[in-house]
Write a protein that holds these residues in place. Sequence first.
Motif, PDB file in Angstrom:
ATOM      1  N   ALA A  81      39.167  19.795  14.936  1.00  0.00           N
ATOM      2  CA  ALA A  81      38.735  21.462  15.249  1.00  0.00           C
ATOM      3  C   ALA A  81      39.518  21.269  16.255  1.00  0.00           C
ATOM      4  O   ALA A  81      39.556  22.279  17.041  1.00  0.00           O
ATOM      5  CB  ALA A  81      37.137  21.195  15.775  1.00  0.00           C
ATOM      6  N   ARG A  82      39.801  20.491  17.548  1.00  0.00           N
ATOM      7  CA  ARG A  82      40.233  20.543  18.386  1.00  0.00           C
ATOM      8  C   ARG A  82      41.851  21.433  17.759  1.00  0.00           C
ATOM      9  O   ARG A  82      42.104  22.973  19.039  1.00  0.00           O
ATOM     10  CB  ARG A  82      40.825  19.686  19.178  1.00  0.00           C
ATOM     11  CG  ARG A  82      39.789  18.844  19.621  1.00  0.00           C
ATOM     12  CD  ARG A  82      40.590  17.497  20.412  1.00  0.00           C
ATOM     13  NE  ARG A  82      40.383  17.458  21.252  1.00  0.00           N
ATOM     14  CZ  ARG A  82      41.558  16.013  22.683  1.00  0.00           C
ATOM     15  NH1 ARG A  82      41.957  14.777  21.750  1.00  0.00           N
ATOM     16  NH2 ARG A  82      42.037  16.797  23.645  1.00  0.00           N
ATOM     17  N   ARG A  83      42.183  21.722  16.910  1.00  0.00           N
ATOM     18  CA  ARG A  83      43.843  22.074  16.292  1.00  0.00           C
ATOM     19  C   ARG A  83      43.348  23.732  16.068  1.00  0.00           C
ATOM     20  O   ARG A  83      44.354  24.657  16.743  1.00  0.00           O
ATOM     21  CB  ARG A  83      44.217  21.224  15.672  1.00  0.00           C
ATOM     22  CG  ARG A  83      45.955  21.893  14.971  1.00  0.00           C
ATOM     23  CD  ARG A  83      46.241  21.162  13.953  1.00  0.00           C
ATOM     24  NE  ARG A  83      45.929  19.702  14.242  1.00  0.00           N
ATOM     25  CZ  ARG A  83      45.865  19.079  13.578  1.00  0.00           C
ATOM     26  NH1 ARG A  83      44.375  19.638  12.259  1.00  0.00           N
ATOM     27  NH2 ARG A  83      45.273  17.652  13.105  1.00  0.00           N
ATOM     28  N   PHE A  84      42.287  23.228  15.896  1.00  0.00           N
ATOM     29  CA  PHE A  84      42.267  25.418  15.457  1.00  0.00           C
ATOM     30  C   PHE A  84      41.524  26.208  16.389  1.00  0.00           C
ATOM     31  O   PHE A  84      41.670  26.903  15.862  1.00  0.00           O
ATOM     32  CB  PHE A  84      40.185  24.972  14.326  1.00  0.00           C
ATOM     33  CG  PHE A  84      39.771  25.707  14.027  1.00  0.00           C
ATOM     34  CD1 PHE A  84      40.541  26.270  13.123  1.00  0.00           C
ATOM     35  CD2 PHE A  84      39.132  26.708  14.095  1.00  0.00           C
ATOM     36  CE1 PHE A  84      39.613  28.166  12.163  1.00  0.00           C
ATOM     37  CE2 PHE A  84      37.840  27.350  13.831  1.00  0.00           C
ATOM     38  CZ  PHE A  84      38.541  28.678  12.855  1.00  0.00           C
ATOM     39  N   MET A  85      40.174  25.913  17.154  1.00  0.00           N
ATOM     40  CA  MET A  85      39.757  26.116  18.175  1.00  0.00           C
ATOM     41  C   MET A  85      41.419  26.598  19.751  1.00  0.00           C
ATOM     42  O   MET A  85      41.023  27.733  20.067  1.00  0.00           O
ATOM     43  CB  MET A  85      38.930  25.748  19.013  1.00  0.00           C
ATOM     44  CG  MET A  85      37.536  25.912  18.055  1.00  0.00           C
ATOM     45  SD  MET A  85      37.041  27.261  17.626  1.00  0.00           S
ATOM     46  CE  MET A  85      36.484  27.941  19.489  1.00  0.00           C
ATOM     47  N   MET A  93      46.586  21.369  21.079  1.00  0.00           N
ATOM     48  CA  MET A  93      44.768  20.763  20.675  1.00  0.00           C
ATOM     49  C   MET A  93      44.913  20.021  21.854  1.00  0.00           C
ATOM     50  O   MET A  93      43.696  19.208  22.198  1.00  0.00           O
ATOM     51  CB  MET A  93      45.011  20.262  19.392  1.00  0.00           C
ATOM     52  CG  MET A  93      46.222  18.911  19.063  1.00  0.00           C
ATOM     53  SD  MET A  93      45.844  18.198  17.484  1.00  0.00           S
ATOM     54  CE  MET A  93      44.388  17.336  18.017  1.00  0.00           C
ATOM     55  N   ASP A  94      45.678  19.244  22.629  1.00  0.00           N
ATOM     56  CA  ASP A  94      45.135  17.832  23.472  1.00  0.00           C
ATOM     57  C   ASP A  94      45.046  18.714  24.852  1.00  0.00           C
ATOM     58  O   ASP A  94      44.588  18.103  26.011  1.00  0.00           O
ATOM     59  CB  ASP A  94      46.469  17.324  23.982  1.00  0.00           C
ATOM     60  CG  ASP A  94      47.861  17.806  24.142  1.00  0.00           C
ATOM     61  OD1 ASP A  94      48.210  19.244  23.972  1.00  0.00           O
ATOM     62  OD2 ASP A  94      48.923  16.730  24.328  1.00  0.00           O
ATOM     63  N   ALA A 271      34.647  25.825  22.949  1.00  0.00           N
ATOM     64  CA  ALA A 271      35.268  25.350  23.440  1.00  0.00           C
ATOM     65  C   ALA A 271      35.729  25.459  24.173  1.00  0.00           C
ATOM     66  O   ALA A 271      35.822  27.071  25.425  1.00  0.00           O
ATOM     67  CB  ALA A 271      37.175  25.252  22.363  1.00  0.00           C
ATOM     68  N   VAL A 272      36.957  24.725  25.558  1.00  0.00           N
ATOM     69  CA  VAL A 272      37.627  25.058  26.313  1.00  0.00           C
ATOM     70  C   VAL A 272      38.634  24.770  26.671  1.00  0.00           C
ATOM     71  O   VAL A 272      38.996  23.074  26.028  1.00  0.00           O
ATOM     72  CB  VAL A 272      36.448  24.666  27.826  1.00  0.00           C
ATOM     73  CG1 VAL A 272      36.353  22.984  27.837  1.00  0.00           C
ATOM     74  CG2 VAL A 272      36.905  24.694  28.815  1.00  0.00           C
ATOM     75  N   ALA A 273      40.029  25.017  27.539  1.00  0.00           N
ATOM     76  CA  ALA A 273      41.092  24.433  27.269  1.00  0.00           C
ATOM     77  C   ALA A 273      41.488  25.105  28.540  1.00  0.00           C
ATOM     78  O   ALA A 273      40.997  25.738  29.755  1.00  0.00           O
ATOM     79  CB  ALA A 273      42.354  25.374  26.845  1.00  0.00           C
ATOM     80  N   SER A 274      41.969  23.960  28.923  1.00  0.00           N
ATOM     81  CA  SER A 274      42.743  23.577  30.065  1.00  0.00           C
ATOM     82  C   SER A 274      43.624  22.999  30.692  1.00  0.00           C
ATOM     83  O   SER A 274      44.419  22.341  29.863  1.00  0.00           O
ATOM     84  CB  SER A 274      41.391  23.589  31.685  1.00  0.00           C
ATOM     85  OG  SER A 274      41.579  24.029  32.822  1.00  0.00           O
ATOM     86  N   ARG A 300      32.384  21.683   9.869  1.00  0.00           N
ATOM     87  CA  ARG A 300      32.156  22.460   8.215  1.00  0.00           C
ATOM     88  C   ARG A 300      33.230  24.066   8.710  1.00  0.00           C
ATOM     89  O   ARG A 300      33.727  24.375   7.889  1.00  0.00           O
ATOM     90  CB  ARG A 300      30.535  23.475   8.812  1.00  0.00           C
ATOM     91  CG  ARG A 300      29.697  22.454   7.997  1.00  0.00           C
ATOM     92  CD  ARG A 300      28.273  23.130   8.151  1.00  0.00           C
ATOM     93  NE  ARG A 300      26.797  22.479   8.245  1.00  0.00           N
ATOM     94  CZ  ARG A 300      26.678  21.537   8.703  1.00  0.00           C
ATOM     95  NH1 ARG A 300      26.902  21.731  10.004  1.00  0.00           N
ATOM     96  NH2 ARG A 300      25.557  20.836   8.151  1.00  0.00           N
ATOM     97  N   HIS A 301      33.379  23.903  10.457  1.00  0.00           N
ATOM     98  CA  HIS A 301      34.265  24.975  10.492  1.00  0.00           C
ATOM     99  C   HIS A 301      35.596  25.212  10.111  1.00  0.00           C
ATOM    100  O   HIS A 301      35.976  26.102   8.997  1.00  0.00           O
ATOM    101  CB  HIS A 301      34.105  25.281  11.747  1.00  0.00           C
ATOM    102  CG  HIS A 301      33.000  26.332  12.531  1.00  0.00           C
ATOM    103  ND1 HIS A 301      31.836  25.429  12.273  1.00  0.00           N
ATOM    104  CD2 HIS A 301      33.027  27.248  13.045  1.00  0.00           C
ATOM    105  CE1 HIS A 301      31.005  26.593  13.053  1.00  0.00           C
ATOM    106  NE2 HIS A 301      31.287  28.007  12.774  1.00  0.00           N
ATOM    107  N   VAL A 302      36.383  24.202  10.543  1.00  0.00           N
ATOM    108  CA  VAL A 302      37.654  23.980   9.516  1.00  0.00           C
ATOM    109  C   VAL A 302      38.013  23.888   8.656  1.00  0.00           C
ATOM    110  O   VAL A 302      38.724  24.206   7.198  1.00  0.00           O
ATOM    111  CB  VAL A 302      38.391  22.903  10.378  1.00  0.00           C
ATOM    112  CG1 VAL A 302      39.988  22.091  10.202  1.00  0.00           C
ATOM    113  CG2 VAL A 302      38.078  22.586  11.718  1.00  0.00           C
TER     114      VAL A 302
END
Lengths: 431, 431
Positions: A81-85, A93-94, A271-274, A300-302
Amino acid sequence: MRAYGELNREELLAMKQEVEASYEEARGKGLKLDMSRGKPSKKQLDLAEGMLTVISSNEDCMAEDGLDCRNYGGPVGIPEARRFMGDIMGVPMDQVIVCGNASLTIMFDTVSRSFTHGVLGNTPWSKLDRVKFLCPVPGYDRHFGITEYFGVEMINVPMTPEGPDMDLVEKLVAGDESIKGIWCVPKYSNPQGISYSDETVRRFASLKPAAKDFRIFWDNAYCIHHLYEEAEKQDQILNIIEECEKAGNPDMVYEFASTSKVSFAGGGISAVASSKANLEEIKRHMNYQIISHDKINQLRHVKFFRDLEGVKAHMMKHAAIMRPKFETVVSVLEKELGGLGIGSWQMPKGGYFISFDAMPGCARAIVARAKEAGLVMTGAGATYPYGKDPEDSNIRIAPSLPTPEELAVAADIFVLSVKLVSLEKLLEEKA
Amino acid sequence: MRAYGELNREELLAMKQEVEASYEEARGKGLKLDMSRGKPSKKQLDLAEGMLTVISSNEDCMAEDGLDCRNYGGPVGIPEARRFMGDIMGVPMDQVIVCGNASLTIMFDTVSRSFTHGVLGNTPWSKLDRVKFLCPVPGYDRHFGITEYFGVEMINVPMTPEGPDMDLVEKLVAGDESIKGIWCVPKYSNPQGISYSDETVRRFASLKPAAKDFRIFWDNAYCIHHLYEEAEKQDQILNIIEECEKAGNPDMVYEFASTSKVSFAGGGISAVASSKANLEEIKRHMNYQIISHDKINQLRHVKFFRDLEGVKAHMMKHAAIMRPKFETVVSVLEKELGGLGIGSWQMPKGGYFISFDAMPGCARAIVARAKEAGLVMTGAGATYPYGKDPEDSNIRIAPSLPTPEELAVAADIFVLSVKLVSLEKLLEEKA
């Protein structure tokens, strides 16, 4: 078609009588239509039916790292999910934390945390005499709602066709340490559908704020919400995370995204990215606030969208439903209001809204008239901090929810309301 | 079996040699066991498999009031979910708000809101010099974590077999306006499994706190988490919401519950129950924080469990899995430690934990020893504010996650660690 402004009093009165008759006719129908909020329509929601059962057995519940999504653990989200978002935002993703069902909550909690605990070691905002935010206008009412709730002083910054007025933004943030943030919807902005130019994004990344804890709240809500399939009709914006890194300001931005208008509104993932430092701070906070988010829904989303290509293809199904609605509204506006000089608008290439600027002093009355005839619009003023549009001019049109048939009727009521109020205004001025 | 305390130095040394040999043998196996957290086991999670597909089509997504659960709306939860969670807590649905996947988040947000906005018009806690909370000990580390994160001064209140020491609670809250709250797990408490007596609940409801904004945080986490089917082996507690109303203190309590250990941990739904005034304040806050929670998941829960009877029946399936684990641990404790005078424990009738009190000064060493032999326990001290058990005595045993086979091994390692450390301690004292 002659502009209303050129008509004399008698012509205006005659015109008004005509418009009034049509308006009363529409009102007599007792309609109940809603163009107030950016809600997906039933047809759009139906598109994600397969997601409901994409996880159908206990064995389906394992994340790729072996974590059982039905149990506690994985506070930053499951890897896929981190990769997807991250792919949706164009971020590794990290640098992504996947959260619950609402990016609004991440934004709210970010502001709340800044008040109670401060930002990266700086004084908590609750200990400061004044905290200010810049608010590009017109903008998103729920952004302004958060800062208003926390007593933040909001400063209007006009939007231009390239994004916020960056001369003003640069000047303000450099000169005032109490300015701690700015709300941005950089792509297909709410409500104008404007996408920030490359220069605007670069100028954002290179800001030299007086406040060390100044942060850009980059709400990339419509990053994959194009209305057209052709690449040349899709806006692209620069990657703010990368640009901030390049400019030596890696900590200056939080980027937010969600699938609320991709899968289910209120049933999606966010998601939040920073930067690493900002994410560490968010993780520390979350560690006290929650054990883990709903990883089953993340999975589910992925499983349903698979990857960026999959979700882009899905968004084209949305576009096929949304595009005719936008085109209907804009064609009614053009046909009925074109050349009258009583309003302006643009056809956006994505997002959820059409922004309409009425003659100054008319927006509230137009929304009230529409409501009387059974059409609920977003409250006039809502696109400005404190609900106060200094010009009383901007109206946000949200064409997503009604069916195409309802939409044609709704657009008619809207233009009749615009005409009627504008005529009244012009007559008043000539009185 | 003679108590260790009665042995002389030579006997202790001989015993230590024997225990050490067994311990080293266990350690040599290179085991990896986890009794650290209250995580449901795979078998328990498997019980809710049907929930994954109970909503399988677009048509399934409608709430009883006609709201489409796939769209925005319904910020306080869908009616059937409010009724369901209300029934679990014994509270009318209009006194319930159903939220996201974690009751911990509601508690955190409640504390956070009290700091930023105050409680029902009282001064925000962030503007006060001191804010204190009472913490019945031993208690739940994540409760204490929230108040620690916000810089709240935590005051230990000893637990008794009837609940917190109410003489002390009454005296403290009446005399100190800076005491703003108390953390409670009133039924099958974490970690001791104690259920508050009727008198305790009534005394809570009748508190006369100096602070108008004093609140009881009533975390009814284990309200339906019995280990036995027979009514006489199930604890019942009085309804705090009703008791507070009767006592004329309707606003003094927030009650929390969730299905984290009913359906899926991290994939469940949560709720808060309180007075009308408190709920209005929570709603106002939530109105800025989120558009709506995941209503699809709320509906999933109601469709799967149907009603209170349904969920109670489901919990008996959990009990059938949990009960033997509790009994295994307690029987190993009794068999191996009974009469030795080096520890005490009770067999709870519900909840997720067994609380073990070692000889003072031994808990940290025991947990360290267990870890060396491959068994992760909850960190010693975790059941006390700031992670500081003044006696270094209490250890929380969480028997839910391991399989029964693993559990027997884990219990053995635990008792060997207890024996070893206790013997070392006694030898030290005799040295």
